[in-house]
Enzyme design. Structure first.
Site, PDB file in Angstrom:
ATOM      1  N   HIS A   1       0.804  -1.224   0.000  1.00  0.00           N
ATOM      2  CA  HIS A   1       0.000   0.000   0.000  1.00  0.00           C
ATOM      3  C   HIS A   1       0.843   1.284   0.000  1.00  0.00           C
ATOM      4  O   HIS A   1       0.710   2.122  -0.873  1.00  0.00           O
ATOM      5  CB  HIS A   1      -0.910   0.000   1.240  1.00  0.00           C
ATOM      6  CG  HIS A   1      -1.732  -1.247   1.383  1.00  0.00           C
ATOM      7  ND1 HIS A   1      -2.816  -1.553   0.582  1.00  0.00           N
ATOM      8  CD2 HIS A   1      -1.602  -2.286   2.247  1.00  0.00           C
ATOM      9  CE1 HIS A   1      -3.323  -2.725   0.951  1.00  0.00           C
ATOM     10  NE2 HIS A   1      -2.616  -3.187   1.947  1.00  0.00           N
TER      11      HIS A   1
HETATM   12  O1  RIB Z   1      -4.346  -0.025   5.131  1.00  0.00           O
HETATM   13  C1  RIB Z   1      -3.010   0.026   4.748  1.00  0.00           C
HETATM   14  C2  RIB Z   1      -2.242   0.940   5.639  1.00  0.00           C
HETATM   15  O2  RIB Z   1      -2.322   0.437   6.983  1.00  0.00           O
HETATM   16  C3  RIB Z   1      -0.748   0.998   5.306  1.00  0.00           C
HETATM   17  O3  RIB Z   1      -0.248   2.279   5.564  1.00  0.00           O
HETATM   18  C4  RIB Z   1      -0.143  -0.010   6.248  1.00  0.00           C
HETATM   19  O4  RIB Z   1       1.196   0.331   6.611  1.00  0.00           O
HETATM   20  C5  RIB Z   1      -1.027   0.129   7.466  1.00  0.00           C
HETATM   21  O5  RIB Z   1      -0.556   1.212   8.215  1.00  0.00           O
END
Ligand code: RIB
Ligand code: CA
Length: 339
Positions: free
Chosen positions: A266
């Site tokens: 992500h």
């Molecule tokens: O939902 C994904 C996010 O949540 C990313 O930033 C991951 O590192 C967690 O923090």
């Protein structure tokens, strides 16, 4: 999604650092994908990372800060790159700690990086961010990869920051897809909906990279294996981090059956979207975060008609939201920059 009358133009989405390195500051909660994002940002000549700050989210503030220091050392970051501690918890109500199985042992997927002797700034993250933004008004992009508590505090305590920031790029939300924290919410925004709401209302130009895009930019073995075999320690570390995240499947069919293991990275896509916006498909609009919904607190709400004659809300048209992503683009970028 309905076509809308010609909306007012938003800020241009150009690849970062075309002429000279783009100054950025990164707030993060490392976290496996945060670590990949930091390594990508620090390996990119297009970016000039001027400060890294941490916010509790994937793990406690102490753990994410120690992890950030370790990753900065692995990246070979300058000794004077300021690392500062941000918020230890949300503005408001209690937060759910990230399930350890998502980020594994030590919240870096079990990656064994040596402890760092890197100095953590005495100043708070808010002060470090405020100083960086004030020193280069209109130039600095803030990349937010965790809960938005620290970013909201910056905007609340330093009202000029919203005007001086060039843009905020944030990984967060589930615009038109299912969430990963609750059916309608994504972890970062769910952790601190009040902070996220403040950021969406501050008027600062936003580039939002939600799950709609990050869950399509799946990184498969074609990227992970060459990284694991890299003669660059950073590449091998990213390969190991990707392996930890490879709990999804890129399959030949829609059900995901068959195919290959793949990773949703992500936060790395948020950095990649700064380096090469064409990796994502963008819609313009106005955004807010629900803070009062009994079932939806933390939900990202996108009004693609904002700023048009048929606007459904009175929200300013300040955001670009990634609603799709090139499934191979992120992998190519990681290989190109880190293998
Ligand atoms: O939902 C994904 C996010 O949540 C990313 O930033 C991951 O590192 C967690 O923090
Ligand atoms: Ca994160």
């Amino acid at each position: 999604m309905d076509d809308v009358d010609e909306p007012r133009p938003l800020f241009p989405l150009e690849p970062a650092g075309a002429e000279e390195p783009l100054p950025v500051v990164v707030d993060c909660d490392p976290g496996v994908d945060d670590a990949v994002a930091l390594l990508l940002a620090l390996a990119a000549p297009e970016l000039d990372v001027r400060a890294v700050t941490t916010t509790a989210g994937n793990a406690s503030l102490d753990v994410v800060t120690a992890n950030a220091a370790r990753v900065l050392d692995l990246a070979g970051a300058r000794a004077d790159l300021r690392l500062a501690r941000g918020a230890a918890g949300p503005l408001g109500r209690a937060r759910r700690e990230r399930d350890a199985d998502v980020h594994g042992v030590g919240a870096l997927g079990g990656l064994d990086l040596p402890p760092s002797s890197r100095a953590v700034a005495d100043a708070s993250a808010v002060d470090v961010l405020a100083r960086a933004v004030a020193e280069w008004p209109g130039e600095v992009v803030l990349v937010a990869l965790g809960p938005l508590t620290t970013v909201a505090a910056l905007l609340a305590l330093h009202p000029r920051a919203a005007a001086d920031l060039r843009e905020v790029v944030l990984m967060g939300g589930a615009a038109f897809c299912e969430g990963n924290a609750t059916p309608t919410t994504e972890f970062n925004l769910r952790c601190d909906p009040d902070a996220a709401r403040r950021v969406t209302e501050a008027g600062v130009p936003l580039r939002v990279v939600p799950l709609d895009a990050t869950q399509r930019a799946l990184v498969g073995r074609g990227t992970t294996e060459p990284l694991l075999a890299s003669d660059d320690a950073r590449g091998r570390a990213v390969g190991a981090l990707l392996q930890h995240l490879s709990t999804r499947r890129r399959g030949p069919d829609a059900t995901g059956a068959g195919g290959e293991e793949a990773a949703a990275v992500h936060d790395a896509l948020a950095v990649a979207a700064l380096l090469d916006p064409s990796l994502c498909t963008w819609v313009g609009g106005g955004v807010r975060v629900e803070t009062a919904g009994e079932l939806t607190r933390g939900e990202l709400v996108v009004d693609t008609t904002a700023g048009t004659p048929r606007a459904r809300t009175g929200w300013a048209r300040t955001a670009r939201v990634a609603v799709d992503a090139d499934p191979d683009g992120l992998g190519r970028l990681l290989l190109d920059r880190l293998a």
